[in-house]
Design a protein around this motif. Structure first.
Motif, PDB file in Angstrom:
ATOM      1  N   PHE A 115       7.295 -54.718 -57.750  1.00  0.00           N
ATOM      2  CA  PHE A 115       6.032 -54.176 -58.261  1.00  0.00           C
ATOM      3  C   PHE A 115       6.320 -52.925 -59.078  1.00  0.00           C
ATOM      4  O   PHE A 115       6.892 -51.949 -58.582  1.00  0.00           O
ATOM      5  N   THR A 116       5.916 -52.978 -60.346  1.00  0.00           N
ATOM      6  CA  THR A 116       6.078 -51.843 -61.257  1.00  0.00           C
ATOM      7  C   THR A 116       4.726 -51.173 -61.450  1.00  0.00           C
ATOM      8  O   THR A 116       3.765 -51.809 -61.907  1.00  0.00           O
ATOM      9  N   PHE A 117       4.642 -49.920 -61.094  1.00  0.00           N
ATOM     10  CA  PHE A 117       3.379 -49.188 -61.206  1.00  0.00           C
ATOM     11  C   PHE A 117       3.023 -48.935 -62.670  1.00  0.00           C
ATOM     12  O   PHE A 117       3.905 -48.784 -63.530  1.00  0.00           O
ATOM     13  N   THR A 129       4.086 -60.247 -51.450  1.00  0.00           N
ATOM     14  CA  THR A 129       3.012 -60.617 -52.369  1.00  0.00           C
ATOM     15  C   THR A 129       2.310 -61.860 -51.847  1.00  0.00           C
ATOM     16  O   THR A 129       2.570 -62.319 -50.726  1.00  0.00           O
ATOM     17  N   VAL A 130       1.426 -62.430 -52.659  1.00  0.00           N
ATOM     18  CA  VAL A 130       0.622 -63.571 -52.227  1.00  0.00           C
ATOM     19  C   VAL A 130       1.516 -64.777 -51.936  1.00  0.00           C
ATOM     20  O   VAL A 130       2.581 -64.935 -52.547  1.00  0.00           O
ATOM     21  N   PRO A 131       1.137 -65.631 -51.002  1.00  0.00           N
ATOM     22  CA  PRO A 131       1.964 -66.800 -50.667  1.00  0.00           C
ATOM     23  C   PRO A 131       1.927 -67.865 -51.758  1.00  0.00           C
ATOM     24  O   PRO A 131       1.058 -67.863 -52.632  1.00  0.00           O
ATOM     25  N   ASP A 132       2.875 -68.781 -51.685  1.00  0.00           N
ATOM     26  CA  ASP A 132       2.961 -69.930 -52.579  1.00  0.00           C
ATOM     27  C   ASP A 132       3.085 -69.506 -54.045  1.00  0.00           C
ATOM     28  O   ASP A 132       2.545 -70.152 -54.947  1.00  0.00           O
ATOM     29  N   ALA A 133       3.763 -68.390 -54.273  1.00  0.00           N
ATOM     30  CA  ALA A 133       4.032 -67.964 -55.649  1.00  0.00           C
ATOM     31  C   ALA A 133       5.361 -68.564 -56.105  1.00  0.00           C
ATOM     32  O   ALA A 133       6.158 -69.053 -55.294  1.00  0.00           O
ATOM     33  N   GLU A 134       5.605 -68.536 -57.399  1.00  0.00           N
ATOM     34  CA  GLU A 134       6.841 -69.099 -57.956  1.00  0.00           C
ATOM     35  C   GLU A 134       7.777 -67.978 -58.365  1.00  0.00           C
ATOM     36  O   GLU A 134       7.350 -66.972 -58.943  1.00  0.00           O
ATOM     37  N   ALA A 135       9.050 -68.164 -58.065  1.00  0.00           N
ATOM     38  CA  ALA A 135      10.040 -67.152 -58.436  1.00  0.00           C
ATOM     39  C   ALA A 135      10.076 -66.984 -59.954  1.00  0.00           C
ATOM     40  O   ALA A 135      10.053 -67.955 -60.700  1.00  0.00           O
ATOM     41  N   GLY A 136      10.120 -65.721 -60.404  1.00  0.00           N
ATOM     42  CA  GLY A 136      10.112 -65.416 -61.833  1.00  0.00           C
ATOM     43  C   GLY A 136       8.723 -65.249 -62.409  1.00  0.00           C
ATOM     44  O   GLY A 136       8.569 -64.849 -63.567  1.00  0.00           O
ATOM     45  N   GLU A 137       7.686 -65.547 -61.632  1.00  0.00           N
ATOM     46  CA  GLU A 137       6.308 -65.416 -62.118  1.00  0.00           C
ATOM     47  C   GLU A 137       5.934 -63.945 -62.240  1.00  0.00           C
ATOM     48  O   GLU A 137       6.258 -63.125 -61.375  1.00  0.00           O
ATOM     49  N   VAL A 138       5.269 -63.603 -63.310  1.00  0.00           N
ATOM     50  CA  VAL A 138       4.834 -62.229 -63.564  1.00  0.00           C
ATOM     51  C   VAL A 138       3.321 -62.231 -63.747  1.00  0.00           C
ATOM     52  O   VAL A 138       2.780 -63.066 -64.491  1.00  0.00           O
ATOM     53  N   PHE A 139       2.637 -61.313 -63.090  1.00  0.00           N
ATOM     54  CA  PHE A 139       1.174 -61.243 -63.205  1.00  0.00           C
ATOM     55  C   PHE A 139       0.702 -59.819 -62.926  1.00  0.00           C
ATOM     56  O   PHE A 139       1.353 -59.063 -62.194  1.00  0.00           O
ATOM     57  N   PRO A 140      -0.442 -59.427 -63.515  1.00  0.00           N
ATOM     58  CA  PRO A 140      -1.017 -58.112 -63.203  1.00  0.00           C
ATOM     59  C   PRO A 140      -1.448 -58.070 -61.749  1.00  0.00           C
ATOM     60  O   PRO A 140      -2.058 -59.030 -61.245  1.00  0.00           O
ATOM     61  N   ALA A 141      -1.132 -56.994 -61.085  1.00  0.00           N
ATOM     62  CA  ALA A 141      -1.403 -56.904 -59.653  1.00  0.00           C
ATOM     63  C   ALA A 141      -1.775 -55.481 -59.286  1.00  0.00           C
ATOM     64  O   ALA A 141      -1.801 -54.575 -60.135  1.00  0.00           O
ATOM     65  N   ALA A 142      -2.080 -55.314 -58.017  1.00  0.00           N
ATOM     66  CA  ALA A 142      -2.406 -53.986 -57.492  1.00  0.00           C
ATOM     67  C   ALA A 142      -1.862 -53.876 -56.081  1.00  0.00           C
ATOM     68  O   ALA A 142      -1.874 -54.855 -55.318  1.00  0.00           O
ATOM     69  N   LEU A 143      -1.373 -52.701 -55.761  1.00  0.00           N
ATOM     70  CA  LEU A 143      -0.911 -52.422 -54.407  1.00  0.00           C
ATOM     71  C   LEU A 143      -2.132 -52.145 -53.534  1.00  0.00           C
ATOM     72  O   LEU A 143      -3.000 -51.351 -53.885  1.00  0.00           O
ATOM     73  N   THR A 144      -2.230 -52.849 -52.411  1.00  0.00           N
ATOM     74  CA  THR A 144      -3.388 -52.685 -51.536  1.00  0.00           C
ATOM     75  C   THR A 144      -3.454 -51.263 -50.995  1.00  0.00           C
ATOM     76  O   THR A 144      -2.428 -50.570 -50.908  1.00  0.00           O
ATOM     77  N   PRO A 145      -4.652 -50.783 -50.631  1.00  0.00           N
ATOM     78  CA  PRO A 145      -4.764 -49.429 -50.063  1.00  0.00           C
ATOM     79  C   PRO A 145      -3.902 -49.234 -48.825  1.00  0.00           C
ATOM     80  O   PRO A 145      -3.459 -48.111 -48.551  1.00  0.00           O
ATOM     81  N   GLU A 146      -3.660 -50.302 -48.068  1.00  0.00           N
ATOM     82  CA  GLU A 146      -2.786 -50.187 -46.900  1.00  0.00           C
ATOM     83  C   GLU A 146      -1.319 -50.077 -47.288  1.00  0.00           C
ATOM     84  O   GLU A 146      -0.490 -49.659 -46.459  1.00  0.00           O
ATOM     85  N   GLY A 147      -0.956 -50.437 -48.527  1.00  0.00           N
ATOM     86  CA  GLY A 147       0.408 -50.328 -49.009  1.00  0.00           C
ATOM     87  C   GLY A 147       1.346 -51.364 -48.438  1.00  0.00           C
ATOM     88  O   GLY A 147       2.564 -51.149 -48.437  1.00  0.00           O
ATOM     89  N   ASP A 148       0.811 -52.519 -47.966  1.00  0.00           N
ATOM     90  CA  ASP A 148       1.667 -53.513 -47.332  1.00  0.00           C
ATOM     91  C   ASP A 148       1.996 -54.693 -48.231  1.00  0.00           C
ATOM     92  O   ASP A 148       2.918 -55.464 -47.938  1.00  0.00           O
ATOM     93  N   ARG A 149       1.291 -54.878 -49.352  1.00  0.00           N
ATOM     94  CA  ARG A 149       1.567 -55.991 -50.259  1.00  0.00           C
ATOM     95  C   ARG A 149       0.867 -55.757 -51.581  1.00  0.00           C
ATOM     96  O   ARG A 149       0.030 -54.842 -51.716  1.00  0.00           O
ATOM     97  N   VAL A 150       1.200 -56.597 -52.558  1.00  0.00           N
ATOM     98  CA  VAL A 150       0.532 -56.556 -53.852  1.00  0.00           C
ATOM     99  C   VAL A 150      -0.192 -57.883 -54.059  1.00  0.00           C
ATOM    100  O   VAL A 150       0.284 -58.949 -53.651  1.00  0.00           O
ATOM    101  N   VAL A 151      -1.365 -57.818 -54.680  1.00  0.00           N
ATOM    102  CA  VAL A 151      -2.190 -59.008 -54.900  1.00  0.00           C
ATOM    103  C   VAL A 151      -2.566 -59.082 -56.374  1.00  0.00           C
ATOM    104  O   VAL A 151      -2.618 -58.054 -57.070  1.00  0.00           O
ATOM    105  N   PRO A 152      -2.823 -60.287 -56.879  1.00  0.00           N
ATOM    106  CA  PRO A 152      -3.195 -60.429 -58.293  1.00  0.00           C
ATOM    107  C   PRO A 152      -4.517 -59.747 -58.600  1.00  0.00           C
ATOM    108  O   PRO A 152      -5.415 -59.673 -57.762  1.00  0.00           O
TER     109      PRO A 152
END
Length: 215
Positions: A115-117, A129-152
């Motif tokens: 994750f690049t800020f 990050t979100v499950p069932d993603a593909e390796a090499g996939e790039v998408f706009p995301a945000a770090l959750t307020p809890e700081g435990d993962r990034v979501v699209p």
């Protein structure tokens, strides 16, 4: 000589007195069971047995409606934070690049992303990050307020939230039908049933579309 005073016999039986008819009727009723009832006992109406629909119907209806509303609330409460992040109202924005995604079986995945800020002063991190993603996939995301993962975020994140929120109409679509049946109201049942199935079908279609576009 035959007695002249003796009355000739007639073919008719003597009439029975009212008391005799009553006694005979009672004996016949007691000796022979009424059709459709065991041992000649009369059926007890459901209202007298305490099993009447107007009592049990509304209670069951209110219980089911409560469950449906609770399920709808859980869906909204669970989806709302993700929708707020997708719309940019919460979380820390950036870009996610999926590094790996391992299938753990039984519908579980372990996916990691770099994750690049958007803030250049902050160093990139590797995070779930979100499950069932593909390796090499790039998408706009945000770090959750809890700081435990990034979501699209953006369109993809919104569609994923819409796919879940579409389950809310599915939860409440049959409430009018339950009200009509619970109170024993016959008028409008068919229209309510048709409307419930139409809303359910549209909700399922929207949910599937959202989950596909948001995956």
């Amino acid at each position: 000589m035959p007695d002249a005073r003796r009355k000739p016999r007639s073919g008719k039986k003597p009439a029975r007195r009212p008391s005799e008819r009553a006694a005979g009727g009672a004996g016949a009723a007691g000796g022979r069971a009424r059709p459709g009832t065991p041992s000649g006992k009369a059926r007890v109406p459901a209202r007298e047995r305490g099993l009447t629909g107007p009592v049990a119907g509304p209670v069951t209806m209110l219980f089911l409606i409560g469950l449906m509303l609770l399920l709808a609330y859980v869906v909204v409460d669970t989806t709302r934070p993700g929708l707020e992040i997708a719309l940019g109202d919460r979380g820390t924005p950036g870009t996610a690049e999926v590094l790996s995604c391992e299938d753990l079986g039984e519908g579980r995945y372990d996916c990691d992303a770099r994750f690049t800020f958007d803030d250049p002063a902050r160093e990139p991190i590797v995070i779930d990050t979100v499950p069932d993603a593909e390796a090499g996939e790039v998408f706009p995301a945000a770090l959750t307020p809890e700081g435990d993962r990034v979501v699209p975020t953006g369109e993809r994140g919104v569609w994923a939230s819409v796919g879940l929120l579409a389950l809310v109409p599915l939860c409440v679509a049959f409430i009018p039908v339950m009200v009509l049946y619970g109170f024993g109201i016959r008028r409008g049942r068919r229209a309510a049933m048709i409307g419930a199935f139409a809303v359910s079908a549209l909700a399922l279609l929207t949910s599937c579309t959202g989950l596909i576009l948001g995956s």
